[in-house]
Design an enzyme around this catalytic site. Sequence first.
Site, PDB file in Angstrom:
ATOM      1  N   HIS A   1       4.329  27.778 -19.989  1.00 57.49           N
ATOM      2  CA  HIS A   1       5.258  26.959 -20.760  1.00 57.49           C
ATOM      3  C   HIS A   1       6.697  27.346 -20.437  1.00 57.49           C
ATOM      4  O   HIS A   1       6.992  28.528 -20.353  1.00 57.49           O
ATOM      5  CB  HIS A   1       5.014  27.149 -22.263  1.00 57.49           C
TER       6      HIS A   1
ATOM      7  N   GLU B   1       2.642  -8.790  -1.079  1.00 60.10           N
ATOM      8  CA  GLU B   1       1.293  -8.229  -1.097  1.00 60.10           C
ATOM      9  C   GLU B   1       0.282  -9.358  -1.339  1.00 60.10           C
ATOM     10  O   GLU B   1       0.397 -10.090  -2.315  1.00 60.10           O
ATOM     11  CB  GLU B   1       1.199  -7.157  -2.202  1.00 60.10           C
TER      12      GLU B   1
ATOM     13  N   GLY C   1       0.851  -1.192   0.000  1.00 60.33           N
ATOM     14  CA  GLY C   1       0.000   0.000   0.000  1.00 60.33           C
ATOM     15  C   GLY C   1       0.882   1.235   0.000  1.00 60.33           C
ATOM     16  O   GLY C   1       2.105   1.145  -0.226  1.00 60.33           O
TER      17      GLY C   1
ATOM     18  N   GLY D   1      -1.904  -1.737   6.982  1.00 64.63           N
ATOM     19  CA  GLY D   1      -3.037  -0.843   7.226  1.00 64.63           C
ATOM     20  C   GLY D   1      -3.048  -0.356   8.658  1.00 64.63           C
ATOM     21  O   GLY D   1      -2.174  -0.717   9.462  1.00 64.63           O
TER      22      GLY D   1
ATOM     23  N   ALA E   1      -4.225  12.863   6.103  1.00 56.24           N
ATOM     24  CA  ALA E   1      -4.119  14.060   6.934  1.00 56.24           C
ATOM     25  C   ALA E   1      -5.048  15.171   6.440  1.00 56.24           C
ATOM     26  O   ALA E   1      -5.717  15.838   7.239  1.00 56.24           O
ATOM     27  CB  ALA E   1      -2.674  14.553   6.940  1.00 56.24           C
TER      28      ALA E   1
HETATM   29  C1  LIG Z   1       4.179   6.360   7.604  1.00 52.42           C
HETATM   30  C2  LIG Z   1       2.959   7.171   7.326  1.00 52.42           C
HETATM   31  C3  LIG Z   1       2.949   8.062   6.278  1.00 52.42           C
HETATM   32  C4  LIG Z   1       1.822   8.823   6.009  1.00 52.42           C
HETATM   33  N1  LIG Z   1       1.844   9.695   4.965  1.00 52.42           N
HETATM   34  C5  LIG Z   1       0.762  10.452   4.692  1.00 52.42           C
HETATM   35  C6  LIG Z   1       0.774  11.395   3.649  1.00 52.42           C
HETATM   36  O1  LIG Z   1       1.777  11.552   2.946  1.00 52.42           O
HETATM   37  N2  LIG Z   1      -0.319  12.155   3.429  1.00 52.42           N
HETATM   38  C7  LIG Z   1      -1.456  12.005   4.187  1.00 52.42           C
HETATM   39  O2  LIG Z   1      -2.441  12.710   3.940  1.00 52.42           O
HETATM   40  N3  LIG Z   1      -1.511  11.109   5.195  1.00 52.42           N
HETATM   41  C8  LIG Z   1      -0.435  10.340   5.465  1.00 52.42           C
HETATM   42  N4  LIG Z   1      -0.473   9.460   6.508  1.00 52.42           N
HETATM   43  C9  LIG Z   1      -1.723   9.337   7.279  1.00 52.42           C
HETATM   44  C10 LIG Z   1      -1.859  10.499   8.271  1.00 52.42           C
HETATM   45  O3  LIG Z   1      -0.731  10.526   9.110  1.00 52.42           O
HETATM   46  C11 LIG Z   1      -3.139  10.321   9.088  1.00 52.42           C
HETATM   47  O4  LIG Z   1      -4.230  10.185   8.211  1.00 52.42           O
HETATM   48  C12 LIG Z   1      -3.371  11.533   9.984  1.00 52.42           C
HETATM   49  O5  LIG Z   1      -2.312  11.707  10.892  1.00 52.42           O
HETATM   50  C13 LIG Z   1      -4.680  11.381  10.761  1.00 52.42           C
HETATM   51  O6  LIG Z   1      -4.868  12.506  11.536  1.00 52.42           O
HETATM   52  P1  LIG Z   1      -5.714  12.469  12.891  1.00 52.42           P
HETATM   53  O7  LIG Z   1      -5.744  13.867  13.388  1.00 52.42           O
HETATM   54  O8  LIG Z   1      -7.001  11.783  12.662  1.00 52.42           O
HETATM   55  O9  LIG Z   1      -4.892  11.521  13.876  1.00 52.42           O
HETATM   56  P2  LIG Z   1      -3.380  11.482  14.383  1.00 52.42           P
HETATM   57  O10 LIG Z   1      -2.471  12.224  13.506  1.00 52.42           O
HETATM   58  O11 LIG Z   1      -3.093  10.040  14.610  1.00 52.42           O
HETATM   59  O12 LIG Z   1      -3.430  12.245  15.768  1.00 52.42           O
HETATM   60  C14 LIG Z   1      -4.189  11.787  16.855  1.00 52.42           C
HETATM   61  C15 LIG Z   1      -3.598  12.354  18.136  1.00 52.42           C
HETATM   62  O13 LIG Z   1      -4.517  12.100  19.187  1.00 52.42           O
HETATM   63  C16 LIG Z   1      -3.780  11.708  20.346  1.00 52.42           C
HETATM   64  N5  LIG Z   1      -4.680  10.970  21.232  1.00 52.42           N
HETATM   65  C17 LIG Z   1      -5.364   9.825  20.962  1.00 52.42           C
HETATM   66  N6  LIG Z   1      -6.150   9.496  22.001  1.00 52.42           N
HETATM   67  C18 LIG Z   1      -5.952  10.443  22.953  1.00 52.42           C
HETATM   68  C19 LIG Z   1      -6.482  10.647  24.255  1.00 52.42           C
HETATM   69  N7  LIG Z   1      -7.409   9.841  24.752  1.00 52.42           N
HETATM   70  N8  LIG Z   1      -6.028  11.724  24.958  1.00 52.42           N
HETATM   71  C20 LIG Z   1      -5.106  12.584  24.434  1.00 52.42           C
HETATM   72  N9  LIG Z   1      -4.590  12.433  23.205  1.00 52.42           N
HETATM   73  C21 LIG Z   1      -5.010  11.377  22.473  1.00 52.42           C
HETATM   74  C22 LIG Z   1      -2.660  10.866  19.764  1.00 52.42           C
HETATM   75  O14 LIG Z   1      -1.584  10.739  20.684  1.00 52.42           O
HETATM   76  C23 LIG Z   1      -2.285  11.715  18.552  1.00 52.42           C
HETATM   77  O15 LIG Z   1      -1.352  12.698  18.891  1.00 52.42           O
HETATM   78  C24 LIG Z   1       0.656   8.691   6.817  1.00 52.42           C
HETATM   79  C25 LIG Z   1       0.658   7.798   7.895  1.00 52.42           C
HETATM   80  C26 LIG Z   1       1.794   7.051   8.153  1.00 52.42           C
HETATM   81  C27 LIG Z   1       1.778   6.112   9.329  1.00 52.42           C
END
Ligand SMILES: Cc1cc2nc3c(=O)[nH]c(=O)nc-3n(C[C@H](O)[C@H](O)[C@H](O)COP(=O)(O)OP(=O)(O)OC[C@H]3O[C@@H](n4cnc5c(N)ncnc54)[C@H](O)[C@@H]3O)c2cc1C
Length: 475
Positions: free
Chosen positions: A451, A211, A190, A278, A327
Amino acid sequence: MSKGYDVVVIGAGPGGYIAAIRAAQHGMSVACIDEWKNKDGKNAFGGTWLNAGCIPSKALLESSELYHRARHEFSKHGISTGDVSMDVAKMQRRRAGIVRQLTGGIGGLFRAAKVDGLVGHGKLLSDKKVEFTPVDGDPEIIDSKHVILASGSGPIELPFAKFDGETIIDSWDAIELDAVPARLGVIGAGVIGLELGSVWSRLGSEVTVLEAMEDFLFMADRDVAKVAAADFKKQGLDIRLGAKVTSATVGKTGVRVDYEDKNGAQSIEVDKLIVAVGRRPYTDGLFADDAGIQIDERGFIVVDDECRTRVKGVYAIGDCVRGTMLAHKASEEGTMVADLISGESAEMNYDVIPSVLYTNPEIAWTGKTEEQVKASGRAYKTGTFPFAADGRAKAMEQTSGMVKIISAEDDDEILGVHIVGPMAGELIAEAVLALEFSASTEDLQRTIHAHPSLSEAMHEAALAVDNRALNYPNK
Ligand SMILES: Cc1cc2nc3c(=O)[nH]c(=O)nc-3n(C[C@H](O)[C@H](O)[C@H](O)COP(=O)(O)OP(=O)(O)OC[C@H]3O[C@@H](n4cnc5c(N)ncnc54)[C@H](O)[C@@H]3O)c2cc1C
């Protein structure tokens, strides 16, 4: 002492911190709670995105790409470099420095917007009360008129290949490796598996990607997937499709990975094994049993199209709810929810979320694939334009790939745009805007593109839909 806010956000990833800032811009009092701890034991805002995901992986992709080009492409430009070497420790210090700067930046943004950034654990109780346990203090109860849950996701662990943080590792460990493994295995072709496989392959690892699916990049348009598969093969990535891993055993000389494919039982041995199959929503300790939050069978918090949970005034956004785990999807949901709470009308167009793989070639798309349009029964036309015929791409020595546009036969509306090639992740923005405004290919055809630029490939692909490409023979 019980504090009170208009909005409490739990999680300061790209969903939560954006929701918090947007809510504060609407004049509401806001707290954003986050418990993320980095491997050095320090807390940091930014969630997976900033600390272990998008940003650090892109920092490494950039470094490894430059190293690869210096070794394999510079000579074509007449540049002699002598021996090129890679200092992995220095590359990792640069990556850590970028992360440190940006996580600190969120603290600064919170202060500027007057958001209280609270470091510790947040738990939703009944009646929109939130229990906040600071990292170094006792729990306190916060009253809030609205709560936004933005707790993100974590890597899925395979029962037969459990993470040990050393040899069988997740994507975060793979980002923080301090040396290039000679033999690297990746389970999962993926986005994350291919990006991290590319990083370490460019730095010298012999990479094997296993995969389970028979189709490569099943979510992408088939034409794009075909080009990408050929390019990855040329780069030396050994991607084995239809390979179902059955066990991973750590021994003295590495990890033995057993899998089955159409020819029967197979096995490989590698020094490190990245499991990238995933991610699952992370909701551990996020809400009390009587908070009223509903979870579906896959662990996602159940929400409607506007991210409302079934508890009035409580919303959930980002990776912990349905939809693509990206993100920018999380951030847009955060913006929408803050606007809705403030009384503004807001909605998300889930149909035009761009997807990008930051591999080489980059892969990006928005809207429907040709296969999806065909399955919908709508008559359509397509146009493609290869980067090999684009002057800027030639100048950049980045001629692999193409732009493909799919549009409706009846009213010419653009239904999907698929790019494989240089800067696809940047070029896709024009396509997203086109789909957002229901543009036709004629709109793109009549839009002047600079261009020489890579964006001319988009222009020519739009022209090609009507067999009017000017710099490439039409069908
Ligand atoms: C290796 C990798 C590469 C990636 N590359 C991309 C990319 O290029 N482009 C893209 O769009 N996406 C990418 N992603 C996916 C992207 O990182 C996530 O989709 C995004 O971070 C999700 O955002 P979020 O705010 O939902 O959660 P997160 O970024 O996971 O943040 C959640 C936060 O909540 C905190 N938290 C959870 N529960 C509690 C609680 N009860 N109390 C206090 N704090 C808590 C966690 O500690 C964390 O800091 C990638 C992911 C990975 C693993």
